[in-house]
Design a protein around this motif. Structure first.
Motif, mmCIF file in Angstrom:
data_model
loop_
_atom_site.group_PDB
_atom_site.id
_atom_site.type_symbol
_atom_site.label_atom_id
_atom_site.label_comp_id
_atom_site.label_asym_id
_atom_site.label_seq_id
_atom_site.Cartn_x
_atom_site.Cartn_y
_atom_site.Cartn_z
ATOM 1 N N ILE A 6 0.842 -1.195 0.000
ATOM 2 C CA ILE A 6 0.000 0.000 0.000
ATOM 3 C C ILE A 6 0.883 1.254 0.000
ATOM 4 N N GLY A 7 0.506 2.219 -0.855
ATOM 5 C CA GLY A 7 1.226 3.479 -0.936
ATOM 6 C C GLY A 7 2.380 3.478 -1.921
ATOM 7 N N LEU A 8 2.758 2.312 -2.402
ATOM 8 C CA LEU A 8 3.845 2.234 -3.379
ATOM 9 C C LEU A 8 3.276 2.268 -4.796
ATOM 10 N N TYR A 9 4.118 2.639 -5.741
ATOM 11 C CA TYR A 9 3.713 2.699 -7.147
ATOM 12 C C TYR A 9 4.098 1.418 -7.871
ATOM 13 N N GLY A 10 3.284 1.048 -8.853
ATOM 14 C CA GLY A 10 3.561 -0.154 -9.632
ATOM 15 C C GLY A 10 2.780 -0.138 -10.932
ATOM 16 N N LEU A 11 2.912 -1.201 -11.674
ATOM 17 C CA LEU A 11 2.187 -1.370 -12.930
ATOM 18 C C LEU A 11 0.812 -1.952 -12.637
ATOM 19 N N PRO A 12 -0.214 -1.539 -13.395
ATOM 20 C CA PRO A 12 -1.541 -2.091 -13.169
ATOM 21 C C PRO A 12 -1.611 -3.564 -13.577
ATOM 22 N N GLY A 13 -2.425 -4.308 -12.886
ATOM 23 C CA GLY A 13 -2.605 -5.723 -13.194
ATOM 24 C C GLY A 13 -3.256 -6.447 -12.047
ATOM 25 N N GLY A 14 -3.322 -7.759 -12.155
ATOM 26 C CA GLY A 14 -3.935 -8.551 -11.104
ATOM 27 C C GLY A 14 -4.013 -10.009 -11.480
ATOM 28 N N LYS A 15 -4.731 -10.760 -10.659
ATOM 29 C CA LYS A 15 -4.825 -12.208 -10.833
ATOM 30 C C LYS A 15 -5.684 -12.595 -12.027
ATOM 31 N N VAL A 16 -5.272 -13.670 -12.685
ATOM 32 C CA VAL A 16 -6.044 -14.262 -13.779
ATOM 33 C C VAL A 16 -7.039 -15.221 -13.152
ATOM 34 N N GLU A 17 -8.311 -15.074 -13.504
ATOM 35 C CA GLU A 17 -9.334 -15.955 -12.969
ATOM 36 C C GLU A 17 -9.257 -17.321 -13.643
ATOM 37 N N GLU A 18 -9.840 -18.327 -12.998
ATOM 38 C CA GLU A 18 -9.811 -19.691 -13.518
ATOM 39 C C GLU A 18 -10.417 -19.746 -14.921
ATOM 40 N N CYS A 19 -9.719 -20.378 -15.846
ATOM 41 C CA CYS A 19 -10.132 -20.569 -17.249
ATOM 42 C C CYS A 19 -10.250 -19.249 -18.024
ATOM 43 N N GLU A 20 -9.609 -18.199 -17.554
ATOM 44 C CA GLU A 20 -9.664 -16.903 -18.227
ATOM 45 C C GLU A 20 -8.432 -16.733 -19.112
ATOM 46 N N HIS A 21 -8.618 -16.297 -20.334
ATOM 47 C CA HIS A 21 -7.508 -16.048 -21.246
ATOM 48 C C HIS A 21 -6.809 -14.754 -20.831
ATOM 49 N N ILE A 22 -5.506 -14.652 -21.081
ATOM 50 C CA ILE A 22 -4.748 -13.488 -20.609
ATOM 51 C C ILE A 22 -5.232 -12.173 -21.207
ATOM 52 N N ASP A 23 -5.669 -12.169 -22.467
ATOM 53 C CA ASP A 23 -6.131 -10.905 -23.043
ATOM 54 C C ASP A 23 -7.421 -10.436 -22.379
ATOM 55 N N VAL A 24 -8.261 -11.364 -21.960
ATOM 56 C CA VAL A 24 -9.482 -11.013 -21.236
ATOM 57 C C VAL A 24 -9.129 -10.546 -19.827
ATOM 58 N N ALA A 25 -8.211 -11.247 -19.177
ATOM 59 C CA ALA A 25 -7.802 -10.896 -17.814
ATOM 60 C C ALA A 25 -7.205 -9.504 -17.747
ATOM 61 N N VAL A 26 -6.330 -9.183 -18.678
ATOM 62 C CA VAL A 26 -5.672 -7.877 -18.632
ATOM 63 C C VAL A 26 -6.665 -6.754 -18.946
ATOM 64 N N LYS A 27 -7.583 -6.978 -19.866
ATOM 65 C CA LYS A 27 -8.596 -5.965 -20.155
ATOM 66 C C LYS A 27 -9.486 -5.743 -18.937
ATOM 67 N N ARG A 28 -9.856 -6.820 -18.251
ATOM 68 C CA ARG A 28 -10.694 -6.727 -17.062
ATOM 69 C C ARG A 28 -9.970 -5.962 -15.954
ATOM 70 N N GLU A 29 -8.701 -6.304 -15.722
ATOM 71 C CA GLU A 29 -7.937 -5.639 -14.669
ATOM 72 C C GLU A 29 -7.749 -4.148 -14.957
ATOM 73 N N ILE A 30 -7.477 -3.792 -16.193
ATOM 74 C CA ILE A 30 -7.325 -2.386 -16.577
ATOM 75 C C ILE A 30 -8.630 -1.640 -16.329
ATOM 76 N N ASN A 31 -9.749 -2.257 -16.686
ATOM 77 C CA ASN A 31 -11.040 -1.623 -16.471
ATOM 78 C C ASN A 31 -11.345 -1.480 -14.984
ATOM 79 N N GLU A 32 -11.066 -2.522 -14.192
ATOM 80 C CA GLU A 32 -11.326 -2.470 -12.747
ATOM 81 C C GLU A 32 -10.462 -1.415 -12.055
ATOM 82 N N GLU A 33 -9.193 -1.352 -12.405
ATOM 83 C CA GLU A 33 -8.271 -0.460 -11.708
ATOM 84 C C GLU A 33 -8.266 0.966 -12.237
#
Length: 85
Positions: free
Chosen positions: A26-53
């Motif tokens: 908390i409080g540190l800077y980093g690149l946006p991203g997150g966990k890949v959900e079960e059976c989720e393709h990486i392009d879907v996961a990254v789009k979802r994480e970008i939208n959420e964050e």
């Protein structure tokens, strides 16, 4: 093993960083991203994480690489997938 996606979003030779508000680092800077959900393709996961964050709808550009991180203190392995927008 935990699979995560990390996004590198660039604009005019600048890289977008986010300030962590929850979880570890908390409080540190980093690149946006997150966990890949079960059976989720990486392009879907990254789009979802970008939208959420960030609230952005971006298109997947390309895969830049992968990395493995072993967290000894948490007894887990993280498999990172790095993509470019």
């Amino acid at each position: 093993m935990i699979n995560v996606v990390i996004s590198i979003i660039t604009y005019v030779d600048k890289i977008l960083l986010i300030k962590r508000e929850r979880g570890d680092f908390i409080g540190l800077y980093g690149l946006p991203g997150g966990k890949v959900e079960e059976c989720e393709h990486i392009d879907v996961a990254v789009k979802r994480e970008i939208n959420e964050e960030l609230g952005l709808e971006l298109e997947f550009n390309r895969l830049l690489g992968t990395a493995t991180e072993i967290m000894h203190d948490k007894n887990s392995t993280t498999y990172c997938i790095v993509v470019n927008y």
